[in-house]
Enzyme design. Structure first.
Site, PDB file in Angstrom:
ATOM      1  N   HIS A 124      -7.603  -5.502  -0.363  1.00  0.00           N
ATOM      2  CA  HIS A 124      -6.358  -4.722  -0.383  1.00  0.00           C
ATOM      3  C   HIS A 124      -5.417  -5.649   0.238  1.00  0.00           C
ATOM      4  O   HIS A 124      -4.168  -5.651  -0.273  1.00  0.00           O
ATOM      5  CB  HIS A 124      -6.517  -3.512   0.626  1.00  0.00           C
ATOM      6  CG  HIS A 124      -5.451  -2.635   0.374  1.00  0.00           C
ATOM      7  ND1 HIS A 124      -4.972  -2.034  -0.713  1.00  0.00           N
ATOM      8  CD2 HIS A 124      -4.985  -1.768   1.313  1.00  0.00           C
ATOM      9  CE1 HIS A 124      -4.198  -1.049  -0.504  1.00  0.00           C
ATOM     10  NE2 HIS A 124      -4.022  -1.122   0.762  1.00  0.00           N
ATOM     11  N   SER A 177       0.858  -1.275  -0.051  1.00  0.00           N
ATOM     12  CA  SER A 177       0.149   0.104  -0.011  1.00  0.00           C
ATOM     13  C   SER A 177       1.130   1.215   0.130  1.00  0.00           C
ATOM     14  O   SER A 177       1.716   1.457  -1.125  1.00  0.00           O
ATOM     15  CB  SER A 177      -1.111  -0.130   1.079  1.00  0.00           C
ATOM     16  OG  SER A 177      -1.782   1.104   1.123  1.00  0.00           O
ATOM     17  N   ASP A 236      -0.355  -4.009  -3.907  1.00  0.00           N
ATOM     18  CA  ASP A 236      -1.509  -3.337  -4.158  1.00  0.00           C
ATOM     19  C   ASP A 236      -1.168  -1.760  -3.502  1.00  0.00           C
ATOM     20  O   ASP A 236      -1.627  -1.307  -2.589  1.00  0.00           O
ATOM     21  CB  ASP A 236      -2.942  -3.843  -3.115  1.00  0.00           C
ATOM     22  CG  ASP A 236      -4.001  -3.146  -3.844  1.00  0.00           C
ATOM     23  OD1 ASP A 236      -4.248  -3.277  -5.050  1.00  0.00           O
ATOM     24  OD2 ASP A 236      -5.058  -2.749  -2.879  1.00  0.00           O
TER      25      ASP A 236
END
Length: 472
Positions: A273, A179, A203
């Site tokens: 996610h 992330s 991600d």
């Protein structure tokens, strides 16, 4: 007159008791001394564990580096930013992998970081360094966490340069960013002029990075090789390509097995996610290979238009995750490659794919869906080709992609059914002149069958035969 007896048993007992007490005290002192001398070395570092109240008031950035090696597999060592090699377990001659987490709105440690570190060490002899910037990522103010990413990157850059001074080549560093951590990795790579060996973006975060120029986010120039895995591009993740190869499992958005409604609680927000992390971990232990097919869109992939990998010149299609480094040279030459695949709901996630070539001889065009079952002894696996209605034209070969949740061998029987999906219209029949099933993940011989009549919503089971030649 009283005479003292030199060998009085009472006196001997007292002397023995004093000796024992002295001996015990001496051992205790030695144990305390050893504990004082070695206590620091034996202490295990722990990831910063914060609570929701920390997130509400906000946290000031503080970075802790936790080292795992095969010598201290379960006991992390806290590294000094100024003297990295004061910890003897850190070895400049080994490759080094950094694990960099992302936004932590509740302040809790990531549930996966230690498992990821252990999998990496089981696979290769590495220095694995977990970058704990929970103080700085734990805040309800996402924009404050975003602002801290560049500061984290600057801190890591200085640390890597100190390792380089002790003989660690920049090409031997692998940054694994989750992330916001993916963009932290990009900033580190940019600080070092793209000399880092590899960046893996799991991600990569979308909010506050989408639409930004390359110097404000991760991009392919940040390392010698950049691979990105997108699993939540329609919410928390980044949609567009960021690496030399970008993986879009299940289209890059909704992941199978993740809840689709808000009543599922926190899983609704984080399941898609975090799936990127679990897919990557699955790729490390090599339980099975998740084949990735270069394609322009997920729809084209499901339509069976992207089952070839000719551009890889005999290397075969790349695999999602850790081992994609084997395709590095070709992927760097291609600059940017977009790939698609489908996965199961559960680990090990891999699906088995077959190319289905079918010729029908209905004079009128038929539209519909196919369901296939493969049987081996008392087991079966199912593939539904139902993402959209397929068009079956008289004497025209139709190619479809069938994806099964597991690989059953040998295939003893095949069950096939046809449906239009419309219960209000008359039931149709699909006349199959020939059908061919070609496994895409193995060198097993294709399976064939002639002359089948499929009545709508009724299953037909048959024994396939090996195809006679490749031009069937």
């Amino acid at each position: 007159m009283i005479v003292n007896k030199p060998n009085s048993p009472h006196k001997l007992i007292k002397v023995e008791k004093v000796y024992r007490m002295f001996h015990c005290c001496l051992l205790a002192l030695l144990w305390i001394s050893c504990t004082i001398d070695t206590g620091v070395a034996e202490e295990c570092g722990e990831f910063t564990d914060l609570g929701l109240h920390h997130s509400i008031v906000g946290t000031s950035l503080d970075i802790q580096l936790l080292l795992y090696t095969r010598a201290n597999f379960t006991c992390a060592r806290v590294l000094s930013h100024l003297s990295p090699f004061s910890q003897p377990e850190l070895n400049a001659s080994r490759p080094t992998a950094f694990i960099i987490h992302g936004y932590r709105p509740t302040g809790s440690p990531p549930g996966w970081y230690e498992q990821l570190a252990h999998l990496l060490l089981e696979r290769d002899d590495l220095n694995v360094i977990v970058v704990d910037w929970n103080r700085g990522a734990a805040t309800l103010n996402y924009f404050a966490a975003v602002k801290n990413t560049q500061k984290v990157a600057d801190n890591m850059t200085a640390f890597i340069l100190k390792m380089q001074e002790h003989g660690s080549p920049l090409s031997a560093f692998h940054l694994i960013g989750v992330s916001l951590g993916a963009h932290v990795s990009g900033f580190v790579g940019a600080n070092l002029n793209g000399s880092i060996g590899r960046i893996t973006a799991l991600d990569p975060a979308g909010p506050e990075f989408t639409g930004k120029p390359a110097d404000k986010r991760l991009d392919p120039t940040d390392a010698q090789f950049v691979d990105a895995l997108h699993t939540d591009m329609d919410a928390l993740g980044f949609r567009k390509q960021l690496g030399h190869i970008d993986f879009y499992p299940n289209g890059g958005g909704d992941q199978p097995g993740c809840p689709r409604h808000i009543f599922a609680g926190s899983a609704y927000f984080k399941c898609d996610h975090q799936r990127s992390v679990y897919l990557f971990m699955n790729s490390i232990n090599r339980t099975c290979d998740m084949i990735a097919y270069p394609c322009e869109s997920y729809t084209d992939f499901l339509d069976g238009k992207c089952m070839g990998c000719d551009k890889f010149q005999g290397e075969g299609c790349p695999v999602l995750g850790y081992d994609v480094i084997k395709w590095k040279d070709t992927l760097v030459k291609l600059r940017q490659t977009k790939t698609f695949s489908s996965t199961n709901n559960w680990s090990p996630f891999c699906k088995t794919s077959y190319k289905v070539d079918i010729v029908t001889w209905n004079h009128e065009t038929r539209w519909g869906f196919l369901t296939l079952k493969l049987h081996s002894k008392d087991q079966e696996t199912v593939a539904k080709i139902d993402h959209k209605a397929a068009e079956f034209i008289f004497y025209t070969e139709k190619t479809l992609l069938a994806q099964f949740d597991r690989d059953l061998q040998p295939v003893e029987r095949v069950t096939l059914s046809f449906s239009t999906g419309n219960a209000l219209k008359p039931r149709y029949k699909l006349r199959v002149l020939r059908i061919r099933l070609t496994p895409l993940h193995s060198s097993n011989r294709p399976l064939c069958r002639h002359d089948l009549l499929l009545e709508e919503n009724k299953e037909v089971t048959f024994r396939p035969i090996p195809c006679e030649d490749s031009n069937f």
